[in-house]
Design an enzyme around this catalytic site. Structure first.
Site, PDB file in Angstrom:
ATOM      1  N   SER A 212      44.549  50.068  52.789  1.00  0.00           N
ATOM      2  CA  SER A 212      45.519  49.102  52.270  1.00  0.00           C
ATOM      3  C   SER A 212      44.940  47.694  52.323  1.00  0.00           C
ATOM      4  O   SER A 212      45.303  46.887  53.171  1.00  0.00           O
ATOM      5  CB  SER A 212      46.818  49.198  53.065  1.00  0.00           C
ATOM      6  OG  SER A 212      47.428  50.439  52.813  1.00  0.00           O
ATOM      7  N   LEU A 214      45.605  45.318  50.453  1.00  0.00           N
ATOM      8  CA  LEU A 214      46.636  44.288  50.263  1.00  0.00           C
ATOM      9  C   LEU A 214      47.522  44.092  51.490  1.00  0.00           C
ATOM     10  O   LEU A 214      48.250  43.102  51.569  1.00  0.00           O
ATOM     11  CB  LEU A 214      47.487  44.584  49.031  1.00  0.00           C
ATOM     12  CG  LEU A 214      46.774  44.323  47.692  1.00  0.00           C
ATOM     13  CD1 LEU A 214      47.750  44.475  46.535  1.00  0.00           C
ATOM     14  CD2 LEU A 214      46.123  42.941  47.644  1.00  0.00           C
ATOM     15  N   ASP A 215      47.476  44.999  52.456  1.00  0.00           N
ATOM     16  CA  ASP A 215      48.121  44.684  53.738  1.00  0.00           C
ATOM     17  C   ASP A 215      47.411  43.499  54.373  1.00  0.00           C
ATOM     18  O   ASP A 215      48.034  42.623  54.967  1.00  0.00           O
ATOM     19  CB  ASP A 215      48.068  45.883  54.691  1.00  0.00           C
ATOM     20  CG  ASP A 215      49.172  46.885  54.411  1.00  0.00           C
ATOM     21  OD1 ASP A 215      49.872  46.739  53.395  1.00  0.00           O
ATOM     22  OD2 ASP A 215      49.326  47.832  55.216  1.00  0.00           O
ATOM     23  N   HIS A 216      46.093  43.491  54.236  1.00  0.00           N
ATOM     24  CA  HIS A 216      45.339  42.358  54.768  1.00  0.00           C
ATOM     25  C   HIS A 216      45.609  41.099  53.960  1.00  0.00           C
ATOM     26  O   HIS A 216      45.988  40.063  54.504  1.00  0.00           O
ATOM     27  CB  HIS A 216      43.834  42.658  54.752  1.00  0.00           C
ATOM     28  CG  HIS A 216      43.435  43.728  55.720  1.00  0.00           C
ATOM     29  ND1 HIS A 216      43.438  43.527  57.077  1.00  0.00           N
ATOM     30  CD2 HIS A 216      43.039  44.997  55.536  1.00  0.00           C
ATOM     31  CE1 HIS A 216      43.049  44.637  57.678  1.00  0.00           C
ATOM     32  NE2 HIS A 216      42.804  45.540  56.765  1.00  0.00           N
ATOM     33  N   GLN A 246      54.003  41.281  48.398  1.00  0.00           N
ATOM     34  CA  GLN A 246      52.653  41.855  48.470  1.00  0.00           C
ATOM     35  C   GLN A 246      51.982  41.840  47.096  1.00  0.00           C
ATOM     36  O   GLN A 246      50.827  42.246  46.978  1.00  0.00           O
ATOM     37  CB  GLN A 246      52.743  43.290  48.998  1.00  0.00           C
ATOM     38  CG  GLN A 246      51.523  43.731  49.781  1.00  0.00           C
ATOM     39  CD  GLN A 246      51.758  45.029  50.514  1.00  0.00           C
ATOM     40  OE1 GLN A 246      52.809  45.650  50.402  1.00  0.00           O
ATOM     41  NE2 GLN A 246      50.779  45.461  51.279  1.00  0.00           N
TER      42      GLN A 246
END
Lengths: 454, 409
Positions: A212, A214-216, A246
């Site tokens: 993930s 895009l979590d970062h 997000q």
């Protein structure tokens, strides 16, 4: 340096916990964040704030723990791993019984975060949380839109408790707009924003990201939102609600591709695209097989000088003078043939030896490293003290990640202002309630007996 | 010194930046392609970001693709992507240019550069020299490997950083019958550079906070290693190795192919609870494709795991009967984190982002047209993202900045 030599001499981490300059200030000293984030996206944001010195108080629940506290992989029991961390086994799968063993929790909750448990659905719990808002600068959360409102802790309620509160919500689709009910995980947002599409070989379905990303990225922008909101408050005295989704943090990550399509009318969805590892600025450029099973080394020549140096390191092969490869444009045009010739050479050598030989000649090159390589073989990460040994009452020290930036005047620390590891669930409840709300230990005990602190 | 200039100098322009978090903050940017995204972010937060360029322009101005495929310093789309909102100042090469940069830096709050230590020293921009003279200055150096360590002098572009950082090893197609027959893959879009640039922006914000609100009122030096930033973005991979001793190997996520050929990432996160399957089942039944999944035995997670092929076949029946965008919305309607795989530009058609006012049309008067840009990375109504200036033409603001900042060279 051969890989065997390296792996037989694992990076020594004894005594490596970096000691920030004694008494050095941290950039966000004095900033208090009441943190309701869970999973990766929101927790990444407060991890950064914690590493910068903010006091981050995770508000958690014993009955509904953060899923990453109880998800595999599980951190081994102390003493259950042998030589080096790679020797640990999955034998301790029963660790799901503990909310302190979920491995991913340890990725996202460094920064010296504290943990308290409060039942927000209990009227006395809600009252406690409002009291905590009144002594906090920032409230962060990553629930579905509307969750805090249902608790009675939405932005208007926060403002009643603290008029200049900075509220940063981090939610897949954000709190405004027609699709706020949509749910995302990193791969969802990556699909929708073009990130997934940008990883793949020509004329095959996208390979996408296996993690993930895009979590970062969403978390980085959550941290930007906190810092920007604090700066705005310092100038104007005003708090606000900043609505982080997000999706928006991702739309500029495609760089020129977005404009090539919209301005030049050249859609990304076309035959031959995406181009694998071929990029407009490299010739040759790509991942080439190295000796060993599924080992690879990346080479990326951006200039004629680098190309000539590559040939020199390769021992000046006769095809180096071939007109097909005489200019940057020609090398791009004949990339496929060139890649075959280069790979005949790289496949004979160790990936790190090839990298070193090329780098000594000024050619950009790097081994394709996996997690074990980063932890045990990468001498640069070791020299920079990228990983910090941190544990807690239940988990022996592990080499953990934090905010990977070095600030000379206000050192960043993976253990945050407390210089400690990710918290055991609820370990700071008593301390926070007595220190910040001035409660007596007997009052805390009474609340606990009533089930408020669960 | 810098503070005095800022306090007494001319404003950055009528109303520009007003109400933004970095209103009045002056940033000098002396960077190659690897860190331009940092300045883009600081400009969005309201800083006056001045890009210092040599007479032939920053390297990114020579990087394609170009507008109408015609090269030119003001036509690089790569340059547009990462330089929107900045101003451009051209300085001569050589000692005169170094003097000009020094004068600009003296009038600034922040210097972001991508110089190696020796290059910085040659140009008089090493922190050893700047720090004592300009104690309020924040200097942020973004380099491939940072200021120290055995690889500090190594060369790396984004592709090399994606390899060393670990994301590449984890991205690509799974193995064929004889092992991996395709290489690890790096995403396009220079993600390692963007990650490093974003961390640089965060560090600059933190350093400014410390300077302006903290106790000391001092600037400082920030050392950003793009390699370290790239090494931090692979989610659970290090923890998996630490916990299990096994290394994550690459392989594409399974996707559904819709009736129109579009792919949909169809995550089925059973671990979030029994409601996930229940919701999906109800949707599959509504769409008439549930088949054997209606058997109550499938309500048991253990049984489901043992018969996952049936679950997947039902999802494929659903996909075959719907186009990609509808399939995405059917999944989301059932509370599933599904997403249609869009190309980068297709996101511009997203009605949700449009409703949030995300995309911004900026006027390019010299072209007689407007261009759509991705806008604010979050909604901050109290301090809106500044998105009102197209990328600068080469040297467009040389005289203007010299006048406003009171700098001569």
């Amino acid at each position: 340096m051969s890989e065997n030599t390296l792996s037989s001499r694992p990076v020594d981490r004894q005594g490596e916990a970096p000691s920030p300059a004694a008494g050095a200030p941290m950039a966000l000293a004095g900033v208090r964040i009441l943190d309701f984030t869970r999973l990766g996206f929101g927790a990444q944001a407060t991890l950064i704030c914690g590493c910068l010195g903010a006091e981050v108080i995770r508000v958690e629940s014993t009955t509904r723990p953060d899923p990453i506290r109880v998800m595999p992989p599980y951190v081994p029991e102390p003493g259950s791993h042998g030589e080096g961390f790679g020797a640990a086994t999955l034998a301790n799968a029963t660790s799901a019984a503990s909310p302190n063993r979920g491995g991913i929790f340890y990725k996202y909750n460094t920064g010296g975060k504290r943990s308290i448990t409060v039942d927000a659905r209990h009227p006395k719990g809600l009252a406690l949380l409002r009291d905590l808002v009144s002594v906090s600068d920032v409230v962060t959360e990553s629930f579905a839109a509307g969750t805090l409102e249902r608790w009675g802790l939405g932005y208007p309620e926060q403002v009643k408790a603290r008029p200049d509160v900075l509220y940063v919500s981090m939610c897949g689709f954000g709190h405004e707009g027609p699709d706020t009910a949509h749910v995302t995980m990193g791969p969802t947002a990556q699909a929708l924003t073009g990130l997934t599409f940008m990883v793949g070989l020509p004329d095959r379905p996208p390979a996408g990201w296996s993690f993930s990303y895009l979590d970062h990225v969403g978390g980085y922008l959550g941290a930007v939102a906190v810092l920007a909101g604090l700066a705005h408050r310092a100038r104007t005295g005003e708090g606000q609600h900043i609505d982080v989704s997000q999706l928006e943090p991702a739309t500029a990550l495609s760089g020129a591709l977005f404009f090539d399509a919209l301005v030049n009318g050249r859609p990304s969805r076309r035959p031959g695209f995406p181009t694998g590892n071929r990029r407009p600025a490299s010739a040759p450029g790509g991942a080439y097989r190295a000796a060993g099973e599924d080992r690879w080394v990346v080479i990326s020549c951006r200039t004629d000088d680098q190309w000539r140096s590559l040939l020199t390191v390769m021992g000046d092969p006769p095809w180096g003078a071939d007109p097909r490869f005489s200019t940057f444009g020609a090398r791009q045009q004949h990339a496929e043939e060139l890649d075959v010739l280069i790979e005949q050479w790289t496949s004979q050598g160790d990936r790190y030896e090839t990298m070193d030989a090329l780098q000594r000649a000024g050619v950009p090159a790097g081994a394709v490293q996996d997690a074990a390589d980063r932890l045990e073989r990468d001498p640069q990460l070791a020299a920079r003290r990228h990983f910090t040994m941190l544990g807690n009452d239940e988990v022996a020290p592990l080499p953990l990640e934090g905010m990977p930036v070095h600030m000379a005047g206000t050192p960043v620390h993976t253990g945050g202002r407390l210089h400690r590891g990710p918290p055991v669930l609820g370990q700071d409840t008593d301390a926070v309630l007595t220190e910040l709300l001035g409660m007596k230990p007997s009052e805390v005990e009474a609340l606990r007996a009533e089930g408020v602190l669960s | 010194m810098t503070g005095a200039v800022r306090a007494e100098g001319a404003p950055t322009g009528p109303g520009r930046g007003a109400g933004t978090p970095l209103d009045g903050v002056r940033v000098v940017e002396l960077v190659d392609e690897s860190a331009e995204y940092c300045g883009r972010m600081l400009a969005g937060l309201g800083a006056d970001v001045v890009k210092v360029e040599p007479p032939d322009g920053a390297p990114s101005r020579r990087q394609g693709p170009f507008l109408d495929d015609v090269p030119g310093p003001d036509r690089s789309l790569a340059f547009w992507a990462d330089n929107v909102g900045k101003r451009s100042v051209v300085v001569p090469e050589g000692p005169d240019g170094d003097g000009a940069v020094r004068a600009l830096v003296e009038a600034a709050d922040v210097l972001v550069h991508t110089l190696r230590p020796d290059a910085a020293a040659r140009r008089g921009l090493d922190y050893e020299r700047l720090g004592p003279a300009l104690p309020r200055l924040v200097v942020c150096a973004v380099t491939p490997f940072g200021q120290s360590g055995p690889w500090a002098d190594f060369e790396a572009d984004d592709l090399v950083l994606m390899a060393l950082g670990g994301s590449m090893a984890a991205c690509g197609y799974g193995p064929g019958p004889d092992g991996y027959d395709t290489p690890p893959l790096a995403a396009h879009g220079e993600q390692a550079w963007r990650t490093a640039s974003t961390y640089a922006a965060i560090a600059v914000l933190a350093a400014l906070w410390w300077r302006d609100v903290g106790e000391e009122g001092r600037g400082q030096f920030v050392d950003v290693s793009a390699h370290e930033c790239s090494a931090s973005m692979t989610e659970w991979h290090c923890m998996t190795y630490l916990c299990s001793g096994s290394v994550f190997r690459r392989g594409a996520h399974p996707t559904l192919t819709a009736a129109d050929g579009r792919q949909v990432a169809a995550l089925n996160p059973d671990f979030l609870g029994p409601h996930v399957f229940a919701n999906m089942l109800a949707m599959l039944e509504d769409e008439g494709v549930a088949g054997p999944l209606s058997d109550p035995a499938f309500a048991d997670p253990g049984y489901r795991a043992g018969h996952y092929g049936e679950v997947w076949r039902a999802m494929k029946r659903l996909a075959a009967a719907n186009d990609g965008e509808r399939l995405y919305r059917l999944g989301q309607g059932a509370g599933l984190p599904w997403g249609v795989i869009r190309s980068p530009e297709e996101v511009a058609g997203d009605t949700h982002l449009q409703a949030r006012g995300h995309f911004v049309e900026l006027d390019h008067p010299e072209l007689g047209r407007t261009v759509r840009y991705p806008g604010a990375p979050f909604l901050a109504h109290g301090s809106p993202w500044r998105m009102d200036r197209r990328p600068p033409l080469l040297g467009e603001h040389t005289a203007q900045v010299a006048g406003e900042w009171g700098v001569t060279w």
